[in-house]
Design a protein around this motif. Sequence first.
Motif: not given
Length: 407
Positions: A297-302, A310-316
């Motif tokens: 979950l912390a990794g998602c926010s990082i 788009l890659a940032h949103f989908w990876t998160a």
Amino acid sequence: MTAHPMDTFVDDKMARRNALLLAFAQALGGASASIVIATGPLVGYMMLDEDKALATLPVSTMVLGTAFGTIPAGMIMRRFGRRAGFTGASLLGAASGVLASFAVFQDLFWLFALACCLGGFAGAFVQQYRFAAADTASDAFKPKAISWVLAGGVLAGVVGPQTVIWTKDLFVPILFAGTYLAQAVLALIAFCLLMFIKIPRPPRISHAQAGGRPLREIMAQRRFIVAAACGICSYALMSLVMTATPLAMIGCGFSETDAALGIQWHVLAMFGPSFFTGNLIARFGKERIVSIGLALLAGCSIVALMGVELAHFWTALVLLGLGWNFGFIGATAMLTDAYRPEERNMVQAVNDFLVFGFVATASFSSGALLNTFGWATINMLVFPFVVLSLGLLAWLVLAERKAGTIS
């Protein structure tokens, strides 16, 4: 020591059959929830003329409906049995889909929010599927039964967003009206599946005969406190970020289809690992798996704070789903250690009431936070709660290790 009457219901063959049926029903129930998550903020944004901060309210009312439904769900199923509760809730879910579609046609925001609330109330019963799968399972099979049911969400990760994509333009120029009619059809299919589950109803015995402890005593246990806290953290943080994501993506110039596909990858990540999460819990322990989930979950926010491509949103969103899976399934498995069979219905209901009460608060706050402070602030809020939950887990492990040494 004499066997408790509930022990006669342990039957792993029956548990496997129920878990498979509930997994498919979970696919449909989860699809309904993902439909609201993917489209609710967008529908709200289109309906509202001025105060766009309320755009996420439909998702919040859905979660609030789930919170309000948890304790009635436990009481209804304790009185009438799992199958009666689940099938009745499916019919309510179908009715909510029809009402939501009507509200979209008529451009009635508050009626749409009410329909989402009714759908959330039905969703409170869907949340009990994971516990129902464990009802007739042995201690060894319980984690697997829970993860099997949640694995049904893999199908939900495809069915829900694809339903949005295929039906959003069905009644052009009125977007998403057809989507909610499709949601009603999914609920009716779930109704047909749930007619075939077999979970014996516990015998009606007095509190003294049952030997059930007072709820206050159960909730005072370290394991209950930490399991509930980690379940709340995993689900509420996921809801906070996920609810804001479609609006954040639209605000960054991406399309409704991009947002729906992002939610699809998120839901797949939420439920895909469930095929092996139970095995991981059995091998590495519940607490360790919950810790990994919180770290994800912390990794998602990082990742989300690194950019708005788009890659940032989908990876998160993928990391957010994985973190929820490990954190929430692990916390659910931890909770089963805190109650006896005769205490299960009320303890499960109270736990879900706590979880979804906080989830409702998170989803309701999400729109206002995004509108006022922006996408970065939402992601920054994840870190302190992750640290707090990891601290509670460490406290539990050290306390139980110390108690084991003393004994």
